[in-house]
Design a protein around this motif. Structure first.
Motif, short mmCIF file in Angstrom:
data_model
loop_
_atom_site.label_atom_id
_atom_site.label_comp_id
_atom_site.label_asym_id
_atom_site.label_seq_id
_atom_site.Cartn_x
_atom_site.Cartn_y
_atom_site.Cartn_z
N LEU A 185 -10.02 4.69 127.81
CA LEU A 185 -11.06 5.11 126.79
C LEU A 185 -11.94 3.77 126.48
N ARG A 186 -11.45 2.71 126.22
CA ARG A 186 -12.02 1.23 125.98
C ARG A 186 -12.92 1.24 127.14
N GLN A 187 -12.29 1.14 128.42
CA GLN A 187 -13.09 0.94 129.65
C GLN A 187 -14.10 1.78 129.97
N MET A 188 -14.17 3.20 129.57
CA MET A 188 -15.18 4.14 129.84
C MET A 188 -16.22 3.84 128.71
N GLY A 189 -15.94 2.85 127.49
CA GLY A 189 -16.90 2.59 126.70
C GLY A 189 -16.77 3.67 125.41
N VAL A 190 -16.05 4.44 125.45
CA VAL A 190 -15.90 5.50 124.18
C VAL A 190 -15.43 4.81 123.30
N LEU A 191 -14.54 3.77 123.19
CA LEU A 191 -13.95 3.01 122.02
C LEU A 191 -14.30 1.74 122.25
N SER A 192 -14.79 1.12 121.11
CA SER A 192 -15.06 -0.39 121.04
C SER A 192 -13.88 -1.31 121.09
N SER A 206 7.01 16.00 106.10
CA SER A 206 6.53 14.97 105.88
C SER A 206 6.63 13.84 106.78
N ALA A 207 6.05 12.73 106.66
CA ALA A 207 6.05 11.58 107.47
C ALA A 207 7.45 10.92 107.52
N SER A 208 8.14 10.89 106.55
CA SER A 208 9.35 10.29 106.54
C SER A 208 10.24 11.00 107.28
N ASN A 209 10.26 12.30 107.30
CA ASN A 209 11.26 13.05 108.11
C ASN A 209 10.78 13.32 109.32
N THR A 210 9.93 12.60 109.66
CA THR A 210 9.36 13.11 111.16
C THR A 210 10.07 11.90 112.05
N PRO A 211 10.62 12.18 113.18
CA PRO A 211 11.29 11.32 113.91
C PRO A 211 9.93 10.44 114.73
N LYS A 212 10.37 9.12 114.92
CA LYS A 212 9.39 8.44 115.81
C LYS A 212 9.19 8.82 117.09
N ASN A 213 8.13 8.65 117.84
CA ASN A 213 7.85 9.06 118.94
C ASN A 213 8.45 8.14 120.04
N SER A 214 9.02 8.82 121.18
CA SER A 214 9.53 7.68 122.21
C SER A 214 8.61 6.58 122.76
N SER A 215 9.33 5.63 122.98
CA SER A 215 8.64 4.35 123.68
C SER A 215 7.70 4.95 124.89
N GLU A 216 8.19 5.65 125.65
CA GLU A 216 7.69 6.21 126.88
C GLU A 216 6.32 6.87 126.50
N ASP A 217 6.40 7.62 125.25
CA ASP A 217 5.13 8.56 124.75
C ASP A 217 4.05 7.50 124.38
N ILE A 218 4.59 6.46 123.48
CA ILE A 218 3.53 5.69 123.03
C ILE A 218 2.76 4.46 124.13
N PHE A 219 3.63 4.12 125.13
CA PHE A 219 2.99 3.45 126.12
C PHE A 219 2.20 4.44 126.90
N GLU A 220 2.46 5.65 127.02
CA GLU A 220 1.34 6.31 127.92
C GLU A 220 0.21 6.50 126.88
N GLN A 221 0.30 6.67 125.79
CA GLN A 221 -0.88 6.82 124.65
C GLN A 221 -1.56 5.52 124.93
N LEU A 222 -1.06 4.37 124.73
CA LEU A 222 -1.54 2.98 124.96
C LEU A 222 -2.36 2.89 126.01
N GLU A 223 -1.86 3.53 127.52
CA GLU A 223 -2.69 3.50 128.55
C GLU A 223 -4.04 4.19 128.51
N LYS A 224 -3.57 5.37 127.82
CA LYS A 224 -5.15 6.04 127.58
C LYS A 224 -6.09 5.65 126.92
#
Length: 292
Positions: free
Chosen positions: A270-277, A248-266
């Motif tokens: 995607l926004r620059q490519m026009g895939v996301l508004s 369950s979500a409550s038992n799943t540990p949070k992602n590391s800050s490094e992983d989240i910042f990497e996904q923010l960069e991606k």
């Protein structure tokens, strides 16, 4: 490397390549013979073949053969050209199974697909297939499962086939981790684990569900549940990687800050490519920041 016909695997001549009308939407080509057969099935393909994908053309051929088998007096191809009905080969049967699975294979996988009749036993059937990279040796090819085994296969540049085989009896389980644009499939065996990077993100989930179900109930008749292909836009909606286990979500540990910042960069890319508004970017960004 010579370009080959997407349907029959025949090397194309320079004349075939120059015609231009026999090119498919996913970049593949049809040889003159297959092109003529295709336009006798559907005359509109004479002018708009470039709008159709390999799987769609294969589906037309399959439907034509089924219609012909149900009406023995008729030809599988209609039109001015006369073709005799050829009984489907073993490779034809395998390609029909790929179409039935609604597999999303690119034209780059055609060389491996055309070798499947030499790899599979006569009574084996495909239950899952995907394009991938073997992360152990970085070879690119296809991974597929029958009712008895999972196989990674890569067609060598100078001929021959590289094949890694894992029988269902030796596999303990399959699991996968989804990234933003792809997923990694892990095959856990009694001798260790091997990982494959799948080109299509959602292929990992369906591959795991199908093969794990077959491993748990090997004698149960298999019925493939058709799944609609997802667009690239749909694939990027869920930016949070899925947990391998079903915790369950409550038992799943949070992602590391490094992983989240990497996904923010991606997400930013995607926004620059026009895939996301801008609005979609803001929503996904907020969800990621909540997990810090």
């Amino acid at each position: 490397m010579n370009t080959i016909c997407a349907l029959c695997g025949t090397p194309l001549t320079s004349t075939d390549m120059l015609v231009g009308k026999n090119k498919l939407a996913d970049g593949g080509y049809l040889c003159a013979e297959c092109f003529n057969k295709a336009i006798t099935i559907n005359r509109e393909l004479t002018h708009n073949l470039h709008q159709f994908y390999f799987a769609e053309i294969t589906g037309m051929f399959l439907k034509s053969k089924i219609d012909a088998s149900q009406n023995p007096g008729s030809s599988p191809y209609s039109g001015s050209s006369n073709y005799e009905y050829d009984a489907p080969t073993r490779l034809d049967e395998i390609k029909d199974q790929i179409v039935a699975l609604k597999a999303r294979l690119s034209v780059l996988a055609n060389e491996e697909v055309n070798e499947l009749d030499k790899v599979l036993d006569h009574n084996e059937r495909l239950i899952a297939i995907a394009e991938c990279i073997n992360l152990h040796n970085n070879r690119e090819g296809i991974i597929f499962s029958t009712q008895w085994r999972v196989i990674f296969m890569d067609k060598k540049f100078l001929g021959g086939v590289v094949k890694n085989e894992y029988t269902h009896k030796d596999i303990t389980s399959l699991d996968q981790v989804e990234n933003l644009l792809y997923s990694v499939l892990r095959v856990n065996t009694r001798g260790g684990a091997v990982e494959f990077k799948l080109h299509n993100k959602s292929d990992g989930r369906s591959f795991c569900d199908i093969v794990n179900g077959q491993i748990r109930e090997p004698d149960r008749p298999f019925h493939q549940k058709a799944t609609e292909p997802q667009s690239f836009f749909q694939n990027v909606q869920n930016t949070a990687p899925q947990s391998i286990s079903n915790q369950s979500a409550s038992n799943t540990p949070k992602n590391s800050s490094e992983d989240i910042f990497e996904q923010l960069e991606k997400l930013g890319k995607l926004r620059q490519m026009g895939v996301l508004s801008e609005e979609e970017f803001s929503i996904q960004k907020a969800k990621l920041l909540e997990r810090l």
